[in-house]
Design a protein around this motif. Sequence first.
Motif, PDB file in Angstrom:
ATOM      1  N   LEU A  77       0.762  -1.298  -0.244  1.00 26.87           N
ATOM      2  CA  LEU A  77       0.074  -0.179  -0.068  1.00 26.87           C
ATOM      3  C   LEU A  77       0.897   1.263   0.388  1.00 26.87           C
ATOM      4  CD1 LEU A  77      -2.807   1.341   0.022  1.00 26.87           C
ATOM      5  CD2 LEU A  77      -2.378   0.972   2.813  1.00 26.87           C
ATOM      6  N   GLU A  95       2.364   1.835  -3.118  1.00 25.93           N
ATOM      7  CA  GLU A  95       0.891   2.287  -4.350  1.00 25.93           C
ATOM      8  C   GLU A  95       0.493   3.646  -3.840  1.00 25.93           C
ATOM      9  OE1 GLU A  95      -2.232   2.645  -7.495  1.00 25.93           O
ATOM     10  OE2 GLU A  95      -0.483   0.893  -7.133  1.00 25.93           O
ATOM     11  N   ARG A  96       0.689   4.172  -3.048  1.00 25.73           N
ATOM     12  CA  ARG A  96       1.038   5.871  -2.063  1.00 25.73           C
ATOM     13  C   ARG A  96       1.921   6.690  -2.739  1.00 25.73           C
ATOM     14  NH1 ARG A  96       2.017   9.078   1.275  1.00 25.73           N
ATOM     15  NH2 ARG A  96       3.705   8.181   1.755  1.00 25.73           N
ATOM     16  N   GLN A  98       3.597   6.343  -5.495  1.00 21.87           N
ATOM     17  CA  GLN A  98       2.655   6.193  -6.806  1.00 21.87           C
ATOM     18  C   GLN A  98       1.812   7.553  -7.111  1.00 21.87           C
ATOM     19  OE1 GLN A  98       4.485   4.551  -9.556  1.00 21.87           O
ATOM     20  NE2 GLN A  98       5.582   3.339  -8.191  1.00 21.87           N
ATOM     21  N   TYR A  99       1.433   8.379  -6.243  1.00 22.37           N
ATOM     22  CA  TYR A  99       0.558   9.340  -5.954  1.00 22.37           C
ATOM     23  C   TYR A  99       0.889  10.044  -6.274  1.00 22.37           C
ATOM     24  CZ  TYR A  99      -4.235   6.291  -7.029  1.00 22.37           C
ATOM     25  OH  TYR A  99      -4.879   5.625  -7.907  1.00 22.37           O
ATOM     26  N   LEU A 111      -6.074   8.123  -2.369  1.00 19.35           N
ATOM     27  CA  LEU A 111      -5.991   6.932  -1.658  1.00 19.35           C
ATOM     28  C   LEU A 111      -6.895   6.332  -0.715  1.00 19.35           C
ATOM     29  CD1 LEU A 111      -3.171   4.231  -2.771  1.00 19.35           C
ATOM     30  CD2 LEU A 111      -5.238   4.601  -3.642  1.00 19.35           C
ATOM     31  N   TRP A 129      -7.989   1.455   2.438  1.00 16.72           N
ATOM     32  CA  TRP A 129      -7.648  -0.280   1.984  1.00 16.72           C
ATOM     33  C   TRP A 129      -6.550  -0.037   3.015  1.00 16.72           C
ATOM     34  CZ3 TRP A 129      -7.640  -2.011  -2.542  1.00 16.72           C
ATOM     35  CH2 TRP A 129      -8.239  -1.350  -3.845  1.00 16.72           C
ATOM     36  N   ASP A 161       7.810   1.760   2.765  1.00 23.11           N
ATOM     37  CA  ASP A 161       7.658   1.298   1.996  1.00 23.11           C
ATOM     38  C   ASP A 161       8.853  -0.357   2.065  1.00 23.11           C
ATOM     39  OD1 ASP A 161       9.201   2.241   0.707  1.00 23.11           O
ATOM     40  OD2 ASP A 161       8.639   1.409  -1.260  1.00 23.11           O
TER      41      ASP A 161
END
Length: 576
Positions: free
Chosen positions: A423, A426-427, A429-430, A451, A455, A534
């Motif tokens: 997650l 992905e965060r 990436q934004y 997001l 999630w 991450d």
Amino acid sequence: MPAPRAREERRPLLARRPRGPRRWRRTAAAVVLLVEALERAAFFGVSANLVLYLNSARFHWDGQQASRAALVFLGASYLLAPVGGWLADAYLGRHRAIALSLLLYLSASSLLPATAFLDGRRSFCGEVPESSLGPACPPPDCPRASPTPYCAPTLYSGLLLLALAASSIRSNLTSFGADQQVMDLGRHASRRFFNWLYWSINVGAVLSLLVVAFIQQNVNFLLGYGITVGCVGLAFFIFLFATPIFVTKPPAGSQVSSMLKLALQNCCPRLWHRHSTRDPQGTQTLPAQRSPQPGPTPQEDMANFQVLVKILPVMVTLVPYWMVYFQMQSTYVLQGLHLHIPNIFPEYPSNSSVALRAEGSSYKIPEAWLLLANVVVVLILVPVKDHLLDPLLLRCKLLPSALQKMALGMFFGFASVVVAGGLEMERLQYIHRNETVSQQIGKNVYYAAPLSIWWQVPQYLLIGISEIFASIPGLEFAYSEAPRSMQGAIMGIFFCLSGVGSLLGSSLVALLSLPGGWLYCPKDFGNINNCRMDLYFFLLASIQAATALLFIWIAGRYERAAQGPVSQSCPSRDRG
């Protein structure tokens, strides 16, 4: 000195009636669960807003000083657990240790509401020094020495006494409740008791987070901390009132000194020989050398020492799991603050002090409620496990052992932190695409990814499942495998090691926050958008996976060694 063997355990007075001994055993266990829920509600009521209380205008502690006090309190409440267990084993017995701990708990917790109003603070702390009320240093780079916090000696003394009382209850109440069940209802009753003990702990947490924390933040701290004192007082009254139905065991004597001497003799024979030549009288407490006296025999000393040597590696390999588990109170929350928090409250001004507010005037999920996801999972799954899953597996003769459950719990903990790492990737990436939403939390603005915070539900769900399979069987294992004369101390060591895991996790975060580390992001001013959290999650997952494999190997050796005469000690009437 060990307690004489002539002192037998005291059966409950009310159980002498011709019918219904099992009913009284269940009643005694239920009373213990109620006391545990009330004590946990009081504990979380003290700790949840302790930083906010010390940081308020009452004391003028800065954020670092208040956070340090909260960490000292939480750490001491775990690290002091072996002390209370040892005192119960050696001198007091569990019933007396719990009663005295609740009395100390009641006295120490009364200090917080007493200092919540001006006259009380003046009585306990004196007048506020003028230096603590001075203006802040205007230039941003001004090196200002942090003043001594107002009322620090009094508050630290009260918090440490409170931590000692809480740790003693934590290490003794668990074993005491299991004693009520095991005598008449068998080993499976002990397993069920630990399930419902954990359920009661989380009921206390829900009561504290939903009611006490809300009152402290929105009404006043005097009423909020007054409720915590009331919870402890009610627990103390209920425990004393139920004394006639309890099974109480006398202290069996402490074997800690003998264990230390045996460890010294086995690990450092040269040092032991040098000590024995200087102090021949002190060495007579070793097996085959001391004179006959009441208490554990030399053979029991050696057997208990061997059991302790086998138990400790199993418990130590759980430490990395606790590092993962306590992420839900730190990095999981931090990650959630950088995700989009949807609106659930109407636009109502009275909620502004506890709500997370984004652009405009819409109100968000209260910050303290982010921890409720794990609690709700435990409250739902424990009854399902106790009434459906465990009986089904027991009928099919597929019920796993406590060690097998603990290995499964470590797997779910590993899965939780891996999901959190995914997650976070992905965060980020934004964030790298500059797609952010600003959220104001208190006085700070966080730039969150678009997001939804929902999630995070999978990682909280997985950590809640891991808690059921790792922590509850861990308590069962520590109680059932410990020698009777060391049950309190072993339970204390179990809780102490969980605190060690929390401290190691915090130390790892501090290490990676140094310049050049994955969590070093000074340009974010409190945000984590330039950090690589991450990679931190994946590092924790790697540590958890490696130690899980080590745990499986150690647990396998332990179970193979226990297949002999130890397994025959289990009662044949395992019904509960």
